[in-house]
Design a protein around this motif. Structure first.
Motif, PDB file in Angstrom:
ATOM      1  N   UNK A   6       0.947  -1.194  -0.240  1.00  0.00           N
ATOM      2  CA  UNK A   6       0.297  -0.220   0.214  1.00  0.00           C
ATOM      3  C   UNK A   6       1.060   1.374  -0.274  1.00  0.00           C
ATOM      4  N   UNK A   7       0.608   2.105  -0.598  1.00  0.00           N
ATOM      5  CA  UNK A   7       1.766   3.815  -1.380  1.00  0.00           C
ATOM      6  C   UNK A   7       0.215   4.450  -0.187  1.00  0.00           C
ATOM      7  N   UNK A   8       0.825   5.059   0.227  1.00  0.00           N
ATOM      8  CA  UNK A   8       0.365   6.733   0.392  1.00  0.00           C
ATOM      9  C   UNK A   8       0.955   7.664   0.596  1.00  0.00           C
ATOM     10  N   UNK A   9       0.441   8.668   0.589  1.00  0.00           N
ATOM     11  CA  UNK A   9       0.559  10.376   0.562  1.00  0.00           C
ATOM     12  C   UNK A   9       0.620  11.545   1.820  1.00  0.00           C
ATOM     13  N   UNK A  10       1.612  12.213   2.384  1.00  0.00           N
ATOM     14  CA  UNK A  10       0.419  12.486   3.662  1.00  0.00           C
ATOM     15  C   UNK A  10       0.192  14.096   3.116  1.00  0.00           C
ATOM     16  N   UNK A  17      -3.452   9.593   2.571  1.00  0.00           N
ATOM     17  CA  UNK A  17      -4.621   9.017   0.976  1.00  0.00           C
ATOM     18  C   UNK A  17      -3.550   8.367   0.427  1.00  0.00           C
ATOM     19  N   UNK A  18      -4.182   6.952   0.246  1.00  0.00           N
ATOM     20  CA  UNK A  18      -3.184   6.270  -0.429  1.00  0.00           C
ATOM     21  C   UNK A  18      -3.718   5.097  -1.427  1.00  0.00           C
ATOM     22  N   UNK A  19      -3.048   4.423  -2.073  1.00  0.00           N
ATOM     23  CA  UNK A  19      -3.531   3.430  -2.712  1.00  0.00           C
ATOM     24  C   UNK A  19      -3.235   1.828  -3.126  1.00  0.00           C
ATOM     25  N   UNK A  20      -3.732   0.845  -3.664  1.00  0.00           N
ATOM     26  CA  UNK A  20      -2.917  -0.305  -3.434  1.00  0.00           C
ATOM     27  C   UNK A  20      -1.604  -0.746  -5.117  1.00  0.00           C
ATOM     28  N   UNK A  21      -0.539  -1.410  -4.703  1.00  0.00           N
ATOM     29  CA  UNK A  21       0.384  -1.198  -5.607  1.00  0.00           C
ATOM     30  C   UNK A  21       0.340  -3.248  -5.420  1.00  0.00           C
ATOM     31  N   UNK A  22       0.447  -3.589  -6.988  1.00  0.00           N
ATOM     32  CA  UNK A  22       0.187  -4.979  -6.811  1.00  0.00           C
ATOM     33  C   UNK A  22       1.816  -5.451  -6.648  1.00  0.00           C
ATOM     34  N   UNK A  72      -9.397   3.563  -2.630  1.00  0.00           N
ATOM     35  CA  UNK A  72      -9.276   4.968  -2.056  1.00  0.00           C
ATOM     36  C   UNK A  72      -8.697   4.167  -0.536  1.00  0.00           C
ATOM     37  N   UNK A  73      -7.957   4.233   0.412  1.00  0.00           N
ATOM     38  CA  UNK A  73      -7.289   4.497   1.414  1.00  0.00           C
ATOM     39  C   UNK A  73      -6.756   5.194   2.046  1.00  0.00           C
ATOM     40  N   UNK A  74      -7.074   5.063   3.519  1.00  0.00           N
ATOM     41  CA  UNK A  74      -7.208   6.153   4.800  1.00  0.00           C
ATOM     42  C   UNK A  74      -6.314   6.080   5.990  1.00  0.00           C
ATOM     43  N   UNK A  75      -5.708   5.029   5.596  1.00  0.00           N
ATOM     44  CA  UNK A  75      -5.104   4.516   7.681  1.00  0.00           C
ATOM     45  C   UNK A  75      -4.252   3.087   6.293  1.00  0.00           C
ATOM     46  N   UNK A  76      -3.074   2.775   7.641  1.00  0.00           N
ATOM     47  CA  UNK A  76      -1.926   2.397   7.260  1.00  0.00           C
ATOM     48  C   UNK A  76      -2.654   0.649   7.256  1.00  0.00           C
ATOM     49  N   UNK A  77      -3.846   0.768   8.559  1.00  0.00           N
ATOM     50  CA  UNK A  77      -4.660  -0.282   8.611  1.00  0.00           C
ATOM     51  C   UNK A  77      -5.103  -1.003   7.474  1.00  0.00           C
TER      52      UNK A  77
END
Length: 135
Positions: A6-10, A17-22, A72-77
């Protein structure tokens, strides 16, 4: 089969906010590639990738997934049941943090395989970090 991440930007307000990388989610793949991409540029890439379901790859050239639902990911969990092995955060100061074993480290200088090598920056004692068993 890829090494998922998972990759995020601060964001300015401190949230993520982040998303998935395969593919190539390991430290010398996505981890190193994020050092070469500016925070501003990576923020734009994440927004595009979120709409497409994530990244197919970042290391060796950015490639987006096609045809998947938005991711759309919003948490490192958040892991979206994708068996994520690494989580990265592109920080406002242009650094890259990696989250391994529930602990956040500044780039891989602080983490060598399974041992924390710079405990001051990780705000912890030198500790073994459990790895997932490979299937």
């Amino acid at each position: 089969m890829g090494t998922h991440a998972n990759v995020f930007v601060e964001k300015e307000d401190g949230t993520l906010t982040g998303t998935y990388c395969h593919y190539d989610g390991y430290l010398t793949g996505v981890g190193d590639a994020l050092k070469e991409i500016s925070h501003k540029d990576f923020t734009k890439l994440v927004r595009k990738a979120q709409k497409k379901g994530g990244f197919r790859a970042i290391a060796g050239g950015v490639d987006l997934l096609e045809g998947g639902p938005p991711c759309i990911l919003t948490s490192i969990t958040d892991d979206m049941n994708c068996d994520v092995e690494y989580t990265y955060i592109k920080c406002l100061d242009e650094g890259v943090d990696v989250v391994i074993g529930g602990r956040r480290f500044r780039e891989r200088d602080d983490y060598d395989g399974d041992v924390i090598v710079n405990p001051k920056s990780a705000n912890t004692k030198k500790t073994k970090v459990k790895k997932k068993n490979k299937k």
